[in-house]
Write a protein that holds these residues in place. Structure first.
Motif, short mmCIF file in Angstrom:
data_model
loop_
_atom_site.label_atom_id
_atom_site.label_comp_id
_atom_site.label_asym_id
_atom_site.label_seq_id
_atom_site.Cartn_x
_atom_site.Cartn_y
_atom_site.Cartn_z
N UNK A 105 5.57 2.09 6.37
CA UNK A 105 5.65 1.94 4.91
C UNK A 105 5.48 0.47 4.52
N UNK A 106 6.18 -0.41 5.21
CA UNK A 106 6.07 -1.84 4.94
C UNK A 106 4.64 -2.29 5.17
N UNK A 107 4.05 -1.84 6.26
CA UNK A 107 2.66 -2.20 6.56
C UNK A 107 1.71 -1.74 5.45
N UNK A 108 1.91 -0.52 4.96
CA UNK A 108 1.05 -0.02 3.88
C UNK A 108 1.20 -0.85 2.61
N UNK A 109 2.44 -1.29 2.31
CA UNK A 109 2.64 -2.17 1.15
C UNK A 109 1.92 -3.49 1.37
N UNK A 110 1.99 -4.04 2.58
CA UNK A 110 1.32 -5.31 2.86
C UNK A 110 -0.19 -5.19 2.73
N UNK A 137 -7.83 2.35 -6.78
CA UNK A 137 -6.90 3.31 -6.20
C UNK A 137 -5.47 2.83 -6.07
N UNK A 138 -5.14 1.70 -6.69
CA UNK A 138 -3.79 1.13 -6.54
C UNK A 138 -2.73 2.09 -7.07
N UNK A 139 -2.97 2.67 -8.22
CA UNK A 139 -1.97 3.57 -8.82
C UNK A 139 -1.66 4.74 -7.88
N UNK A 140 -2.69 5.35 -7.34
CA UNK A 140 -2.51 6.50 -6.44
C UNK A 140 -1.78 6.07 -5.16
N UNK A 141 -2.18 4.91 -4.64
CA UNK A 141 -1.54 4.42 -3.42
C UNK A 141 -0.07 4.12 -3.65
N UNK A 151 1.85 5.53 -5.87
CA UNK A 151 2.55 6.81 -6.01
C UNK A 151 2.83 7.43 -4.64
N UNK A 152 1.86 7.33 -3.73
CA UNK A 152 2.07 7.85 -2.37
C UNK A 152 3.15 7.07 -1.64
N UNK A 153 3.14 5.75 -1.81
CA UNK A 153 4.16 4.92 -1.17
C UNK A 153 5.55 5.22 -1.73
N UNK A 154 5.61 5.43 -3.03
CA UNK A 154 6.89 5.78 -3.66
C UNK A 154 7.41 7.11 -3.11
N UNK A 155 6.52 8.08 -2.96
CA UNK A 155 6.92 9.39 -2.43
C UNK A 155 7.41 9.25 -0.98
N UNK A 156 6.73 8.43 -0.20
CA UNK A 156 7.15 8.22 1.19
C UNK A 156 8.50 7.50 1.24
N UNK A 157 8.68 6.53 0.37
CA UNK A 157 9.96 5.81 0.30
C UNK A 157 11.09 6.77 -0.05
N UNK A 158 10.86 7.65 -0.99
CA UNK A 158 11.87 8.63 -1.38
C UNK A 158 12.14 9.62 -0.24
N UNK A 159 11.08 10.01 0.48
CA UNK A 159 11.24 10.92 1.62
C UNK A 159 12.12 10.28 2.70
N UNK A 160 11.85 9.02 3.00
CA UNK A 160 12.65 8.32 4.00
C UNK A 160 14.10 8.17 3.55
N UNK A 161 14.30 7.85 2.28
CA UNK A 161 15.67 7.72 1.76
C UNK A 161 16.42 9.03 1.89
#
Length: 102
Positions: free
Chosen positions: A10-15, A28-32, A34-44
């Protein structure tokens, strides 16, 4: 290298996203994001469920608590509280590995 192993992708994808923005590639920043946010929520949620499971297991299965998990959490917190000088052997090693891979 310095993030919790579960969070590294996740950190790598943000970088990568930040790098793309710095290079003027906003496509595609908005979509990316949103995907990162969903992954962050999944991990939490996953980590919260693990914590709840460990609590339930200790409560229901163990007659005597070992304290190992609590000691691990406390050690992790104490490491986070330490000043980030970058002069300790582990930080030096991680900096060398990072430079070697760049």
């Amino acid at each position: 290298f310095r993030s919790f192993p579960l969070h590294r992708p996740l950190v790598n994808d943000y970088l990568i996203l930040v790098g793309d923005l710095q290079e003027g590639k906003p496509k595609g920043v908005k979509e990316r994001l949103l995907k990162l946010e969903a992954e962050r929520e999944r991990l939490a949620t996953l980590l919260s469920n693990v914590s709840a499971f460990m609590d339930a297991y200790e409560e229901n299965e163990l007659r005597e608590k070992s304290g190992v998990f609590d000691a691990y959490i406390e050690r992790a917190r104490s490491i986070e509280r330490q000043p980030k000088t970058g002069r300790d052997p582990i930080s030096k090693y991680l900096d060398e590995v990072k430079r070697a891979l760049e």
